[in-house]
Design a protein around this motif. Structure first.
Motif, PDB file in Angstrom:
ATOM      1  N   LYS A  64       0.852  -1.189   0.000  1.00 44.82           N
ATOM      2  CA  LYS A  64       0.000   0.000   0.000  1.00 44.82           C
ATOM      3  C   LYS A  64       0.892   1.244   0.000  1.00 44.82           C
ATOM      4  O   LYS A  64       1.641   1.475   0.941  1.00 44.82           O
ATOM      5  N   GLU A  65       0.791   2.032  -1.048  1.00 56.01           N
ATOM      6  CA  GLU A  65       1.670   3.184  -1.255  1.00 56.01           C
ATOM      7  C   GLU A  65       1.618   4.166  -0.078  1.00 56.01           C
ATOM      8  O   GLU A  65       2.648   4.641   0.416  1.00 56.01           O
ATOM      9  N   GLU A  66       0.412   4.460   0.386  1.00 58.66           N
ATOM     10  CA  GLU A  66       0.240   5.442   1.464  1.00 58.66           C
ATOM     11  C   GLU A  66       0.961   4.991   2.734  1.00 58.66           C
ATOM     12  O   GLU A  66       1.593   5.807   3.425  1.00 58.66           O
ATOM     13  N   THR A  67       0.892   3.702   3.033  1.00 58.21           N
ATOM     14  CA  THR A  67       1.542   3.187   4.243  1.00 58.21           C
ATOM     15  C   THR A  67       3.052   3.255   4.112  1.00 58.21           C
ATOM     16  O   THR A  67       3.757   3.568   5.082  1.00 58.21           O
ATOM     17  N   MET A 110      10.284 -12.506   0.871  1.00 55.45           N
ATOM     18  CA  MET A 110       9.663 -11.199   1.055  1.00 55.45           C
ATOM     19  C   MET A 110       9.096 -11.129   2.472  1.00 55.45           C
ATOM     20  O   MET A 110       8.641 -12.140   3.013  1.00 55.45           O
ATOM     21  N   ASP A 111       9.166  -9.949   3.086  1.00 56.88           N
ATOM     22  CA  ASP A 111       8.603  -9.715   4.421  1.00 56.88           C
ATOM     23  C   ASP A 111       7.385  -8.817   4.314  1.00 56.88           C
ATOM     24  O   ASP A 111       7.382  -7.856   3.525  1.00 56.88           O
ATOM     25  N   ILE A 112       6.368  -9.097   5.142  1.00 52.57           N
ATOM     26  CA  ILE A 112       5.274  -8.159   5.311  1.00 52.57           C
ATOM     27  C   ILE A 112       5.017  -7.984   6.803  1.00 52.57           C
ATOM     28  O   ILE A 112       5.419  -8.828   7.614  1.00 52.57           O
ATOM     29  N   ILE A 113       4.357  -6.888   7.169  1.00 55.64           N
ATOM     30  CA  ILE A 113       4.021  -6.615   8.566  1.00 55.64           C
ATOM     31  C   ILE A 113       2.517  -6.405   8.682  1.00 55.64           C
ATOM     32  O   ILE A 113       1.936  -5.573   7.954  1.00 55.64           O
ATOM     33  N   LEU A 114       1.897  -7.148   9.573  1.00 56.23           N
ATOM     34  CA  LEU A 114       0.471  -6.985   9.851  1.00 56.23           C
ATOM     35  C   LEU A 114       0.302  -6.018  11.022  1.00 56.23           C
ATOM     36  O   LEU A 114       1.037  -6.090  12.003  1.00 56.23           O
ATOM     37  N   GLY A 115      -0.688  -5.124  10.919  1.00 53.37           N
ATOM     38  CA  GLY A 115      -0.941  -4.180  12.006  1.00 53.37           C
ATOM     39  C   GLY A 115      -0.255  -2.844  11.819  1.00 53.37           C
ATOM     40  O   GLY A 115      -0.114  -2.081  12.776  1.00 53.37           O
ATOM     41  N   LEU A 116       0.181  -2.534  10.594  1.00 49.19           N
ATOM     42  CA  LEU A 116       0.808  -1.238  10.341  1.00 49.19           C
ATOM     43  C   LEU A 116      -0.224  -0.115  10.500  1.00 49.19           C
ATOM     44  O   LEU A 116      -1.432  -0.340  10.316  1.00 49.19           O
ATOM     45  N   PRO A 117       0.220   1.092  10.845  1.00 47.35           N
ATOM     46  CA  PRO A 117      -0.720   2.197  11.081  1.00 47.35           C
ATOM     47  C   PRO A 117      -1.673   2.408   9.904  1.00 47.35           C
ATOM     48  O   PRO A 117      -1.241   2.528   8.754  1.00 47.35           O
ATOM     49  N   GLY A 128       0.833  10.412  22.109  1.00 50.19           N
ATOM     50  CA  GLY A 128      -0.565  10.573  21.720  1.00 50.19           C
ATOM     51  C   GLY A 128      -0.787  10.802  20.250  1.00 50.19           C
ATOM     52  O   GLY A 128      -1.804  11.355  19.834  1.00 50.19           O
ATOM     53  N   GLY A 129       0.146  10.357  19.433  1.00 54.35           N
ATOM     54  CA  GLY A 129      -0.001  10.518  17.988  1.00 54.35           C
ATOM     55  C   GLY A 129      -0.895   9.454  17.393  1.00 54.35           C
ATOM     56  O   GLY A 129      -1.619   8.751  18.089  1.00 54.35           O
ATOM     57  N   LYS A 130      -0.826   9.313  16.080  1.00 53.20           N
ATOM     58  CA  LYS A 130      -1.689   8.368  15.376  1.00 53.20           C
ATOM     59  C   LYS A 130      -1.406   6.943  15.830  1.00 53.20           C
ATOM     60  O   LYS A 130      -0.271   6.491  15.827  1.00 53.20           O
ATOM     61  N   ALA A 131      -2.444   6.240  16.219  1.00 55.17           N
ATOM     62  CA  ALA A 131      -2.283   4.881  16.751  1.00 55.17           C
ATOM     63  C   ALA A 131      -2.104   3.869  15.632  1.00 55.17           C
ATOM     64  O   ALA A 131      -2.613   4.037  14.530  1.00 55.17           O
ATOM     65  N   ALA A 132      -1.363   2.832  15.941  1.00 54.54           N
ATOM     66  CA  ALA A 132      -1.233   1.722  14.996  1.00 54.54           C
ATOM     67  C   ALA A 132      -2.539   0.947  14.975  1.00 54.54           C
ATOM     68  O   ALA A 132      -3.225   0.824  15.983  1.00 54.54           O
ATOM     69  N   SER A 133      -2.904   0.430  13.813  1.00 52.85           N
ATOM     70  CA  SER A 133      -4.107  -0.385  13.741  1.00 52.85           C
ATOM     71  C   SER A 133      -3.859  -1.693  14.487  1.00 52.85           C
ATOM     72  O   SER A 133      -2.730  -2.175  14.566  1.00 52.85           O
TER      73      SER A 133
END
Length: 483
Positions: free
Chosen positions: A288-291, A321-328, A370-375
């Protein structure tokens, strides 16, 4: 913040690990008689929970704001595992939640199972132990046993003999990702010292090659950071020195983490191929480009695809290849899209990480401020990734967990048959000596009987360069009688 008062200095780590798993996103402070933390008296005056660790008849007292205090009596004596089980059941009752990995707080569930299988226990017995003694879900218990059995089969040809593995750390990256807590320095700022750094690596290699001359080198792993941040010339210098000093005759796997798409070039890949590197990584983390922009990876999805095609074009037939689940900001639909796009590339292995928010990372700092929380990672996203990997013909072959992991899940390596990352299993299961070179690396010597001793290299690059001789002396103390 959740303040937890305990009446003696004992079991702080396990209490903290369980509470952060049940209350994700909350900062947990454990206050004991020996604590030396700011605001201790204030925390003690109004704790969220109090744990009385008496020799018998321990008590757990919940006192959430706005609710009546609630007391639970538990009886575990001084048995640590029994206490963890009792505390888990109390937290489950209080929150109404179950954790996928139950009360397990360690990072190596598969290692526990491997030990049981080695003792002659059946797969069914191992699964039942995880479920009944540690409250692990049926699904995760089955996964741990499947992986442990596969690890046994993969490692059988090399364990039991005098083998070791070599790790070479390159602590430079194009940029530092938002979630990263590894030893990593921006390449642009450190370009002038890279030659000196490589020289120190070569000096460490000289010592280790001599100290381990009577042992068999099984795997080599060049990681980081991002090794391909180095120029083709420096990559060639490191690997040429490695091959000149070490016998590569028995090496089963030679991995280089190419990693970031913005560091991969045709010339660098040709250097790796020329020197017989058998396994590389091209790690998008998300498609996802935005992430990618949000987490500080200054490359595009298209660059990931181009880097992968370039590696295939140079003849690499074992690409991870690596991916990360739970990125903001990412949800289940985003994970499904990432898996779909990776499936089109058809890598040979896929490592699925659950985001772990480390205090040392910029993401950890952002969340504390208190910034943007990770999903939050979910069971559904984990299943989407697992199904995607299995649909690509892969099977799970290694597993580990981390503190503060989103959703209390796990990291799993999937691979097509014969494309497993052997070094990944060795480093996680701690069944073989691994000698590590470079800033921030940690060597582990595994003795007969399973005892492990470690020595660490200085993390700071400039200090590592200044104290390269001291790093070698540390290894001498660790490896003095290994010949």
């Amino acid at each position: 913040m959740l303040a937890v008062k305990i009446d003696r200095d004992r079991l702080e780590y396990d209490i903290h690990a369980l509470l952060t798993s049940f209350f994700p996103g909350e900062e947990v402070k454990i206050v004991s008689p020996g604590s030396d933390i700011n605001g201790k008296d204030e925390l003690l005056a109004d704790p969220f929970m109090e744990i009385i660790l008496e020799e018998s008849g321990q008590r757990v007292i919940f006192d959430p704001k706005g609710k009546e205090p609630k007391e639970y009596a538990i009886d575990s004596g001084r048995d640590k595992q029994l206490f963890k089980g009792e505390l888990y059941r109390v937290l489950k009752e209080e929150t109404g939640k179950s954790l996928p990995w139950g009360n397990l707080t360690g990072i190596r569930p598969a290692k526990m199972v491997m030990g049981m299988l080695s003792e002659g226990k059946s797969r069914q017995e191992a699964e039942r132990f995880l479920r009944e003694s540690h409250y692990v879900s049926h699904e995760k218990a089955a996964l741990a046993v499947e992986i442990a059995k596969r690890e046994q089969d993969i490692l059988r040809p090399i364990l039991g003999e005098e083998g070791y593995s070599l790790y070479i750390g390159i602590p430079f990256c194009p940029t530092t990702c938002l979630y990263c807590s590894f030893t990593s320095y921006p390449a642009a700022s450190y370009r002038k010292v890279m030659d000196q750094y490589v020289d120190c690596l070569c000096r460490e290699m000289d010592y280790v090659a001599d100290a381990c001359r009577n042992m068999r080198l099984d795997t080599v792993y060049i990681g980081g950071g991002t090794p391909t941040t180095l120029s083709p010339r420096l990559l060639d210098l490191i690997i040429s020195h490695l091959k000149a000093k070490f016998s590569m005759e028995h090496v089963l796997e030679f991995t280089v983490e190419a990693g970031r798409a913005d560091s991969i070039t045709k010339e660098k890949l040709q250097v790796l191929k020329k020197h017989g590197v058998t396994r590389i990584s091209v790690n998008p983390q998300t498609m996802k480009e935005e992430t990618l922009r949000l987490i500080g990876r200054h490359h595009t999805v298209e660059q990931v695809k181009e880097a992968f095609a370039l590696a295939r074009g140079e003849g690499f037939d074992n690409i991870n290849m690596d991916i990360i689940l739970g990125l903001p900001g990412e949800d289940e639909e985003d994970v499904a899209y990432t898996i779909e796009e990776i499936g089109k590339l058809s890598p040979d292995s896929l490592t699925v990480h659950s985001l772990a928010v480390k205090r040392a990372s910029r993401l950890g700092k952002l969340l504390r401020e208190g910034g943007k929380a990770a999903s939050l990672n979910t069971e559904k996203t984990v299943k989407i990734a697992e199904k995607g990997a299995r649909d690509m013909g892969m099977e799970p072959y290694y597993l580990y967990r981390q503190k503060n992991m989103s959703g209390n899940f796990e990291n799993v390596g999937y691979a097509k048959p014969g494309k497993y990352g052997i070094y990944n299993i060795l480093i996680m299961e701690e069944v073989q000596t691994i000698v590590a070179l470079g800033a921030g690396s940690i060597s582990k010597r595994v003795f007969q009987g399973g005892r492990i001793e470690r020595c660490e290299n200085i993390k700071d690059v400039s200090l590592y360069i200044k104290k390269a001789d001291e790093m070698i002396e540390r290894k001498k103390a660790l490896l003095q009688d290994i010949c």
